[in-house]
Design a protein around this motif. Structure first.
Motif, short mmCIF file in Angstrom:
data_model
loop_
_atom_site.label_atom_id
_atom_site.label_comp_id
_atom_site.label_asym_id
_atom_site.label_seq_id
_atom_site.Cartn_x
_atom_site.Cartn_y
_atom_site.Cartn_z
N LEU A 1 12.72 -43.05 -9.18
CA LEU A 1 12.58 -41.74 -8.53
C LEU A 1 13.72 -40.81 -8.95
O LEU A 1 13.49 -39.61 -9.19
CB LEU A 1 12.53 -41.89 -7.01
N CYS B 1 7.26 -41.28 -11.07
CA CYS B 1 6.84 -41.33 -9.66
C CYS B 1 5.82 -42.45 -9.47
O CYS B 1 5.87 -43.18 -8.46
CB CYS B 1 6.27 -39.98 -9.23
N THR C 1 5.89 -38.45 -3.45
CA THR C 1 6.41 -39.79 -3.73
C THR C 1 7.53 -40.14 -2.77
O THR C 1 7.57 -41.24 -2.22
CB THR C 1 6.89 -39.88 -5.20
#
Length: 136
Positions: A18, A37, A119
């Motif tokens: 991330l 993601c 996400t």
């Protein structure tokens, strides 16, 4: 590795992915924002799998299969399921160049911000469910 170490491993690499998505966002590499993601959610789901299942997570990239196999999919809202289906399409590891180009055309700064934010939200929710599962 014991159970806790496997969970920590998957969460660590998910968080790293991330962070990488954010780095790709800052450079405008939209396709790789979406891919990272995808990876972050996949690995967070694998951490949840490790917390709730006796066996190792399968070597698959399907978010739905990971969530369903670990019992998490049934707990998800329709919005979460929709996002999961959307982000699953950005697994680009084995895609042909023309497929990558078609995916890339769908992505821009706004779309990628939506993907990153979604996400983060879904990852946080999965981690909350994971925390609850490990307390049982």
């Amino acid at each position: 590795m014991n159970k806790e170490e496997r969970i920590d491993y998957w969460l660590s690499v998910a968080d790293y992915d991330l962070e990488t998505a954010e780095a790709m966002y800052s450079t405008g590499r939209w396709l790789y924002v979406a891919f990272m993601c995808h990876q972050a959610i996949e690995k967070t789901l694998k951490a949840y799998w490790c917390a709730t299942q006796e066996d190792e997570p399968p070597y698959i990239h399907s978010h739905k299969r990971l969530a369903d196999g670990s019992g998490l999919y049934a707990q998800m809202s329709e919005q979460q399921k929709d996002f999961l289906n959307t982000i699953t399409t950005y697994n680009i590891e084995a895609r042909y160049p023309e497929t990558k180009e078609a995916l890339a055309r769908k992505l821009d700064k706004d779309a990628c911000r939506y993907i990153i934010d979604g996400t983060q939200t879904l990852q946080t929710w999965i981690k909350e469910q994971l925390s609850d599962a490990t307390k049982r």
